[in-house]
Enzyme design. Sequence first.
Site, PDB file in Angstrom:
ATOM      1  N   GLU A  71       0.847  -1.208   0.000  1.00 45.76           N
ATOM      2  CA  GLU A  71       0.000   0.000   0.000  1.00 45.76           C
ATOM      3  C   GLU A  71       0.875   1.247   0.000  1.00 45.76           C
ATOM      4  O   GLU A  71       1.834   1.331   0.769  1.00 45.76           O
ATOM      5  CB  GLU A  71      -0.891  -0.021   1.244  1.00 45.76           C
TER       6      GLU A  71
ATOM      7  N   ARG B 169     -15.959   2.833   3.686  1.00 47.07           N
ATOM      8  CA  ARG B 169     -16.789   3.934   4.193  1.00 47.07           C
ATOM      9  C   ARG B 169     -15.934   5.172   4.401  1.00 47.07           C
ATOM     10  O   ARG B 169     -16.314   6.271   4.034  1.00 47.07           O
ATOM     11  CB  ARG B 169     -17.422   3.528   5.524  1.00 47.07           C
ATOM     12  N   GLY B 170     -14.760   4.998   4.972  1.00 48.36           N
ATOM     13  CA  GLY B 170     -13.941   6.146   5.362  1.00 48.36           C
ATOM     14  C   GLY B 170     -14.243   6.534   6.796  1.00 48.36           C
ATOM     15  O   GLY B 170     -15.295   6.186   7.332  1.00 48.36           O
TER      16      GLY B 170
ATOM     17  N   ALA C  89     -19.814   0.911   3.877  1.00 46.17           N
ATOM     18  CA  ALA C  89     -19.117   0.438   2.683  1.00 46.17           C
ATOM     19  C   ALA C  89     -20.004  -0.492   1.850  1.00 46.17           C
ATOM     20  O   ALA C  89     -19.948  -0.475   0.620  1.00 46.17           O
ATOM     21  CB  ALA C  89     -17.838  -0.286   3.095  1.00 46.17           C
TER      22      ALA C  89
ATOM     23  N   HIS D 256     -13.767  -3.673  14.268  1.00 46.91           N
ATOM     24  CA  HIS D 256     -13.738  -2.237  13.973  1.00 46.91           C
ATOM     25  C   HIS D 256     -14.105  -1.434  15.227  1.00 46.91           C
ATOM     26  O   HIS D 256     -14.975  -1.851  16.005  1.00 46.91           O
ATOM     27  CB  HIS D 256     -14.721  -1.937  12.829  1.00 46.91           C
TER      28      HIS D 256
HETATM   29  P1  FAD Z   1     -17.855  -0.253   7.019  1.00 46.53           P
HETATM   30  O1  FAD Z   1     -17.736  -1.571   6.361  1.00 46.53           O
HETATM   31  O2  FAD Z   1     -19.031   0.594   6.642  1.00 46.53           O
HETATM   32  O3  FAD Z   1     -17.840  -0.510   8.583  1.00 46.53           O
HETATM   33  C1  FAD Z   1     -17.769   0.569   9.508  1.00 46.53           C
HETATM   34  C2  FAD Z   1     -18.479   0.179  10.805  1.00 46.53           C
HETATM   35  O4  FAD Z   1     -19.892   0.058  10.575  1.00 46.53           O
HETATM   36  C3  FAD Z   1     -18.069  -1.156  11.387  1.00 46.53           C
HETATM   37  O5  FAD Z   1     -18.142  -1.059  12.769  1.00 46.53           O
HETATM   38  C4  FAD Z   1     -19.108  -2.137  10.857  1.00 46.53           C
HETATM   39  O6  FAD Z   1     -19.283  -3.255  11.718  1.00 46.53           O
HETATM   40  C5  FAD Z   1     -20.349  -1.265  10.817  1.00 46.53           C
HETATM   41  N1  FAD Z   1     -21.252  -1.583   9.717  1.00 46.53           N
HETATM   42  C6  FAD Z   1     -20.915  -1.956   8.465  1.00 46.53           C
HETATM   43  N2  FAD Z   1     -22.009  -2.091   7.702  1.00 46.53           N
HETATM   44  C7  FAD Z   1     -23.074  -1.775   8.494  1.00 46.53           C
HETATM   45  C8  FAD Z   1     -24.488  -1.706   8.279  1.00 46.53           C
HETATM   46  N3  FAD Z   1     -25.022  -2.018   7.096  1.00 46.53           N
HETATM   47  N4  FAD Z   1     -25.276  -1.315   9.327  1.00 46.53           N
HETATM   48  C9  FAD Z   1     -24.740  -1.009  10.530  1.00 46.53           C
HETATM   49  N5  FAD Z   1     -23.409  -1.066  10.796  1.00 46.53           N
HETATM   50  C10 FAD Z   1     -22.593  -1.439   9.777  1.00 46.53           C
HETATM   51  N6  FAD Z   1      -9.678   5.262   5.166  1.00 46.53           N
HETATM   52  C11 FAD Z   1      -9.535   6.293   4.289  1.00 46.53           C
HETATM   53  O7  FAD Z   1     -10.057   7.387   4.551  1.00 46.53           O
HETATM   54  N7  FAD Z   1      -8.835   6.153   3.114  1.00 46.53           N
HETATM   55  C12 FAD Z   1      -8.269   4.965   2.766  1.00 46.53           C
HETATM   56  O8  FAD Z   1      -7.650   4.863   1.700  1.00 46.53           O
HETATM   57  C13 FAD Z   1      -8.374   3.856   3.665  1.00 46.53           C
HETATM   58  N8  FAD Z   1      -7.821   2.663   3.370  1.00 46.53           N
HETATM   59  C14 FAD Z   1      -8.014   1.597   4.215  1.00 46.53           C
HETATM   60  C15 FAD Z   1      -7.489   0.349   3.865  1.00 46.53           C
HETATM   61  C16 FAD Z   1      -7.676  -0.749   4.693  1.00 46.53           C
HETATM   62  C17 FAD Z   1      -7.099  -2.089   4.285  1.00 46.53           C
HETATM   63  C18 FAD Z   1      -8.392  -0.610   5.916  1.00 46.53           C
HETATM   64  C19 FAD Z   1      -8.580  -1.784   6.817  1.00 46.53           C
HETATM   65  C20 FAD Z   1      -8.913   0.626   6.274  1.00 46.53           C
HETATM   66  C21 FAD Z   1      -8.738   1.740   5.435  1.00 46.53           C
HETATM   67  N9  FAD Z   1      -9.265   2.997   5.747  1.00 46.53           N
HETATM   68  C22 FAD Z   1      -9.109   4.049   4.875  1.00 46.53           C
HETATM   69  C23 FAD Z   1      -9.942   3.211   7.024  1.00 46.53           C
HETATM   70  C24 FAD Z   1     -11.481   2.974   6.919  1.00 46.53           C
HETATM   71  O9  FAD Z   1     -12.045   3.965   6.097  1.00 46.53           O
HETATM   72  C25 FAD Z   1     -12.048   3.036   8.334  1.00 46.53           C
HETATM   73  O10 FAD Z   1     -11.628   1.928   9.076  1.00 46.53           O
HETATM   74  C26 FAD Z   1     -13.544   3.253   8.439  1.00 46.53           C
HETATM   75  O11 FAD Z   1     -13.839   3.655   9.767  1.00 46.53           O
HETATM   76  C27 FAD Z   1     -14.390   2.029   8.136  1.00 46.53           C
HETATM   77  O12 FAD Z   1     -14.389   1.734   6.798  1.00 46.53           O
HETATM   78  P2  FAD Z   1     -15.111   0.380   6.270  1.00 46.53           P
HETATM   79  O13 FAD Z   1     -15.082   0.421   4.806  1.00 46.53           O
HETATM   80  O14 FAD Z   1     -14.566  -0.800   6.943  1.00 46.53           O
HETATM   81  O15 FAD Z   1     -16.591   0.660   6.812  1.00 46.53           O
END
Ligand code: FAD
Length: 303
Positions: A11, A102-103, A118, A143
């Site tokens: 990355e 999601r971010g 996400a 998370h």
């Molecule tokens: P989600 O999958 O939406 O999850 C977030 C939280 O919501 C979790 O607690 C989950 O259990 C919960 N959840 C998920 N879906 C639902 C639903 N339908 N209803 C209720 N609750 C739900 N951040 C950046 O800004 N830029 C980047 O480039 C970046 N790269 C990353 C790369 C990796 C490999 C990782 C692991 C993280 C990265 N992040 C980045 C950080 C990431 O954006 C954060 O961890 C963010 O808080 C969660 O993103 P997510 O896509 O996992 O969210």
Amino acid sequence: MSDRRTTFSIEVFPPKNDTPVESIYSTLDGLSGIAPDFISCTYGAGGNGTKNATIDICRVISENYHIPSVAHLTCVNSAREDIDEVIAQLRENHIDSVLALRGDRNPNIEPKDDFHHASELIAYLRENAPELHISAACYPETHVDSRSAVTDIYYMKEKESCGAERFISQLFFNNDDYYEFLEKTQIAGIKSPIEAGIMPVTSKKSVMRMISICGASLPKKLTRILNKYEDDPESLREAGIAYAIGQISDLIANDVDGIHLYAMNKPDIAQQIYSAVRNQLSSRPSRARVQLLREPRTVNAQI
Ligand code: FAD
């Protein structure tokens, strides 16, 4: 799935706003010889002006370095039209792989209302850009916003159902936590490959900042290293790299799907780590792994 070798990916992040985007070339040049399975590039969660840089950098990785690239894409501060614009840019730049996220919510930016998680972004991309390969994030230690490991893995499964084909994990420092997490994902029926996120620790200050954001725990062994060498950067660097190599070596020996190295734009560290594990990476998976994938062991986890 059972006869796949462990993949190795890296990355990078776009140079900070006051640094020309071209400075990424020295990072990418420095990675030459590694031939990772892909390089991913991070994306600002909004308001920091690095969005287009992500796509530009992914194009450079694919076109100039002939390495598959994965563009991170966050949605918490985006409306559907913003994502449509990104889809158009991805197409224009021939990028067919994204890490859909999601971010993190920024208290200074009012989130938009189109995408709350996400999984919603993944479903939207699946429908509106079916050509994309979509990866998603997962969390071996759960998370930080999640009520429990069970709900977190439930939503991980939802991301897969919406179209995620691969997962990349948050960084972790204790492999046993990761193996337990993998068993829980198997019990939950998640089939997509999961890559283990590994970050070499080279500064106490930066690792403490990182874990305060992502909630990863520090094993005693690593805490001792950080305490002993906090005022000796050279030794800390050496011990931090050795720790990451130990983690990766053990993960490969346990036939994980992939290693994702948070290389922090430090190609010399990536090179050092890669050369320590390159032979292991090219060896075939063991028979034990096939057995683990077919017959999940009984674990404490209740999914
Ligand atoms: P989600 O999958 O939406 O999850 C977030 C939280 O919501 C979790 O607690 C989950 O259990 C919960 N959840 C998920 N879906 C639902 C639903 N339908 N209803 C209720 N609750 C739900 N951040 C950046 O800004 N830029 C980047 O480039 C970046 N790269 C990353 C790369 C990796 C490999 C990782 C692991 C993280 C990265 N992040 C980045 C950080 C990431 O954006 C954060 O961890 C963010 O808080 C969660 O993103 P997510 O896509 O996992 O969210």
